[in-house]
Design an enzyme around this catalytic site. Structure first.
Site, PDB file in Angstrom:
ATOM      1  N   LYS A 169       0.732  -1.130  -0.386  1.00 26.73           N
ATOM      2  CA  LYS A 169      -0.020  -0.249  -0.209  1.00 26.73           C
ATOM      3  C   LYS A 169       0.851   1.383   0.121  1.00 26.73           C
ATOM      4  CE  LYS A 169      -4.317  -2.202   1.497  1.00 26.73           C
ATOM      5  NZ  LYS A 169      -5.663  -2.010   2.017  1.00 26.73           N
ATOM      6  N   LYS A 200      -4.749  -9.268  -5.353  1.00 23.82           N
ATOM      7  CA  LYS A 200      -6.362  -9.982  -4.462  1.00 23.82           C
ATOM      8  C   LYS A 200      -7.255  -9.431  -5.378  1.00 23.82           C
ATOM      9  CE  LYS A 200      -6.098  -8.065   0.162  1.00 23.82           C
ATOM     10  NZ  LYS A 200      -7.468  -8.303   0.233  1.00 23.82           N
ATOM     11  N   LYS A 202     -11.615  -4.160  -2.370  1.00 19.75           N
ATOM     12  CA  LYS A 202     -12.133  -2.991  -2.960  1.00 19.75           C
ATOM     13  C   LYS A 202     -11.534  -1.657  -2.909  1.00 19.75           C
ATOM     14  CE  LYS A 202     -13.334  -3.651   2.018  1.00 19.75           C
ATOM     15  NZ  LYS A 202     -12.869  -3.189   2.737  1.00 19.75           N
TER      16      LYS A 202
END
Ligand code: ATP
Ligand code: LTN
Length: 327
Positions: free
Chosen positions: A113, A195, A198
């Site tokens: 991230k 993966k 959202k």
């Protein structure tokens, strides 16, 4: 015999997808009658990536409604919003004082991230796992049902619990992760090497639990496939393996049987059937979701926070006393 305690959470960082459902929520539903459960909407975790305030507000209630529509039963499970129980932040700080920079730097979620963010990596993204450890440890949790991606965070939580217990005396239960064998890792429809997430802005990436039938047909129709024409799972077939896995989890039909059924058939027929299986599986969920009343759900969340707070406050008191904090 005392029931095992279960804690888990989902971030209100977007609309929930079938990965969240198959990897986590559906498994909570199956567990809940045999355990004491806390299912949390972890809004403070969502803030580690910049959120639009209106969206965060709306998504927080949506996640709670998803829990309920998926079958989480307030009779068996305490459902609440993380920020409603201030003890989560308090314990996160106390645990951060025991946690090492090196440990947090090794977290793959942090590395993923923070990639390409240069100097602008939020401190919250770095310390995220200490807040997650606090969530879990506050409730003397035995079991944490999560998807595969959370395994490393659970290991850190266990290490922090042991470290605290060794330094200040037996206080925390050392929790076990509960990770499913199949469904633990649903991949993106547009890219089977990543993966399903959202936070991914491309709409064809995930299947949202609230997607209407037409959107499901369109997204599955456009999902990437592997080279060749065979419908079979395997390391050389990441896209088909993922689609077969979803088919299996939503229909209960084994992957071997699906491979047999679609032998010699093209991708089109397979995808058409898969879309219908997903639509039918989600239909009852979507009907229950639509019937939920926002005010009633809010009342339930407030009552849940009251119950959670009673347990969390007691744990924090004990932790502070043991650390030498004047209480
Ligand atoms: P984000 O991408 O915004 O970080 P997310 O989609 O990964 O979010 P989380 O809120 O982080 O969702 O995760 C909620 C639960 O769903 C966790 O238990 C997580 O392990 C599980 N989960 C998330 N994505 C998947 C996936 N693709 N397959 C299986 N389980 C998943
Ligand atoms: N980090 C988790 C969400 C989460 C969680 C938790 C899961 C926050 N606190 C406690 C289990 C237990 C994720 O899925 N990204």
């Amino acid at each position: 015999m005392k029931k095992k305690i279960v804690f888990s959470g989902v971030q209100p960082s977007g609309v929930l997808h079938i990965g969240n459902y198959l990897g986590a929520i559906q498994r909570w539903v199956r567990l809940q009658s045999q355990t004491t459960n806390y299912f949390c909407v972890v809004d403070l975790h969502a803030l580690t990536i910049r959120q639009d305030p209106e969206e965060l507000h709306a998504n927080t209630l949506r996640v709670a409604k998803t829990y309920l529509a998926a079958g989480i039963d307030p009779q068996h499970s305490t459902i609440f919003i993380q920020s409603h129980v201030k003890e989560h932040c308090e314990l996160a700080w106390l645990l951060a004082t025991l946690c090492y920079m090196g440990e947090l730097s090794r977290m793959t979620q942090f590395k993923d991230k923070s990639r390409n963010k240069g100097e602008n990596i939020g401190v919250g993204l770095f310390t995220y796992p200490t807040l997650m450890a606090a969530d879990i440890l506050l409730y003397h949790t035995d079991l944490v049902p999560v998807g595969e991606d959370q395994k490393q965070h659970l290991e850190l939580t266990r290490d922090l619990a042991v470290r605290f217990n060794n330094a200040f005396g037996e206080t925390f239960v050392v929790p076990e992760p509960l990770i499913g064998e199949v469904g633990a890792r649903i991949m993106g429809l547009d890219d089977p090497t990543r993966k399903m997430s959202k936070s991914e802005p491309k709409p064809g990436h995930y299947l949202a639990l609230t997607d209407p039938p037409d959107a499901i047909r369109k997204k599955i129709g456009r999902a990437v496939t592997d080279s060749g024409t065979e419908i079979r799972a395997g390391a050389d077939k990441p896209a088909l393996s993922n689609l077969l896995n979803i088919y299996h989890l939503m229909s209960g039909i084994s992957i071997a049987e699906l491979e047999e059924r679609y032998r010699g058939q093209g991708y089109a027929a397979f995808k058409r059937d898969l879309a219908e299986v997903v639509i039918e599986h989600l239909r009852p969920f979507q009907e229950r979701y639509a019937a939920l009343d926002d005010a009633e759900v809010m009342a339930l969340l407030r009552a849940g926070a009251d119950r959670a707070r009673a347990v969390a406050a007691e744990t924090i008191q004990q932790v502070k006393e043991r650390m030498g904090i004047v209480v």
